[in-house]
Enzyme design. Structure first.
Site, PDB file in Angstrom:
ATOM      1  N   VAL A   1       2.393   1.749  -3.552  1.00 58.29           N
ATOM      2  CA  VAL A   1       1.413   2.197  -4.531  1.00 58.29           C
ATOM      3  C   VAL A   1       0.900   3.605  -4.204  1.00 58.29           C
ATOM      4  O   VAL A   1       0.755   4.440  -5.097  1.00 58.29           O
ATOM      5  CB  VAL A   1       0.243   1.193  -4.643  1.00 58.29           C
ATOM      6  CG1 VAL A   1      -0.895   1.752  -5.467  1.00 58.29           C
ATOM      7  CG2 VAL A   1       0.738  -0.126  -5.224  1.00 58.29           C
ATOM      8  N   GLU A   2       0.654   3.860  -2.940  1.00 61.17           N
ATOM      9  CA  GLU A   2       0.071   5.142  -2.540  1.00 61.17           C
ATOM     10  C   GLU A   2       1.050   6.308  -2.640  1.00 61.17           C
ATOM     11  O   GLU A   2       0.679   7.389  -3.092  1.00 61.17           O
ATOM     12  CB  GLU A   2      -0.476   5.073  -1.103  1.00 61.17           C
ATOM     13  CG  GLU A   2      -1.693   4.200  -0.943  1.00 61.17           C
ATOM     14  CD  GLU A   2      -2.969   4.845  -1.454  1.00 61.17           C
ATOM     15  OE1 GLU A   2      -2.928   5.978  -1.962  1.00 61.17           O
ATOM     16  OE2 GLU A   2      -4.024   4.211  -1.346  1.00 61.17           O
ATOM     17  N   SER A   3       2.307   6.116  -2.179  1.00 58.99           N
ATOM     18  CA  SER A   3       3.217   7.262  -2.067  1.00 58.99           C
ATOM     19  C   SER A   3       4.626   7.011  -2.587  1.00 58.99           C
ATOM     20  O   SER A   3       5.452   7.922  -2.541  1.00 58.99           O
ATOM     21  CB  SER A   3       3.324   7.679  -0.596  1.00 58.99           C
ATOM     22  OG  SER A   3       4.017   6.671   0.145  1.00 58.99           O
TER      23      SER A   3
ATOM     24  N   ILE B   1       0.840  -1.203   0.000  1.00 55.95           N
ATOM     25  CA  ILE B   1       0.000   0.000   0.000  1.00 55.95           C
ATOM     26  C   ILE B   1       0.871   1.248   0.000  1.00 55.95           C
ATOM     27  O   ILE B   1       0.613   2.201  -0.744  1.00 55.95           O
ATOM     28  CB  ILE B   1      -0.980  -0.027   1.190  1.00 55.95           C
ATOM     29  CG1 ILE B   1      -2.048  -1.102   0.925  1.00 55.95           C
ATOM     30  CG2 ILE B   1      -1.610   1.347   1.424  1.00 55.95           C
ATOM     31  CD1 ILE B   1      -2.959  -1.396   2.087  1.00 55.95           C
TER      32      ILE B   1
END
Length: 189
Positions: free
Chosen positions: A66-68, A63
């Site tokens: 993918v997110e940051s 996560i």
């Protein structure tokens, strides 16, 4: 018969050893290269808070990537902040649940606080959606209210494959996280 070791045999032996060395370096550097694409930064916090909240640390790492892309000061167009891209309202609500006094949305830029809040929220979503990772990831990205509405209006006999989920971005997000998650488990697990 006496075997004589000549220069030609020596050259073949050296070439064979060089080939073995090159293959070994390729295998080792290939893994190193892949780990640069799929890093495991902030691993102390990831493992600590994932364990505390009973979340797979490789899911947390997926996560974050993918997110940051592991950039702690990331801000989305919608205002989500930090490594796990947590919305300020969600961060404030989770901080209340965790009795984190004096919470301010800027604290979401702190990697430890962000991962602590993010893993708690993932754990919460796991409980809300009975551990169904597809629904958990869809709720993490698209909001749990949207996922609940979708569950109520669709045919209850269908699997939770999100084919008819109304948000294309969320469908793609779930696919991407699952793909990255498999790589993390294979690479580090």
């Amino acid at each position: 018969m006496i075997y004589v070791f000549n220069l030609r045999h020596f050259k073949w032996l050296i070439m064979l050893l060089l080939l073995i060395l090159i293959l070994l370096l390729f295998v080792l550097s290939g893994r190193w290269f892949i780990r640069q694409i799929y890093p495991l930064k902030y691993s102390d916090y990831i493992f600590k808070y994932s364990k505390e909240n009973q979340v797979d640390p490789y899911l947390t790492a997926s996560i974050i990537l993918v997110e940051s892309k592991y950039y702690p000061n990331a801000v989305s167009k919608k205002g989500a902040r930090g490594l796990m891209q947590i919305m300020p309202r969600t961060g404030e609500w989770v901080a209340q649940q965790l009795d984190l006094e004096g919470f301010h949305p800027d604290y979401l830029f702190d990697p430890e606080i962000n991962i602590k809040i993010g893993t708690w929220y993932l754990s919460y979503l796991m409980k809300q959606f009975n551990g169904d990772l597809t629904l958990v990831l869809a709720a993490y990205n698209g909001g749990q209210g949207n996922v609940r509405a979708w569950l109520q209006q669709r045919n209850s006999n269908k699997e939770n494959d999100l084919e008819d989920f109304p948000f294309r971005e969320t469908r793609q997000y779930v696919i991407k996280i699952n793909r990255v998650y498999k790589v993390y488990k294979r690479l580090y697990g």
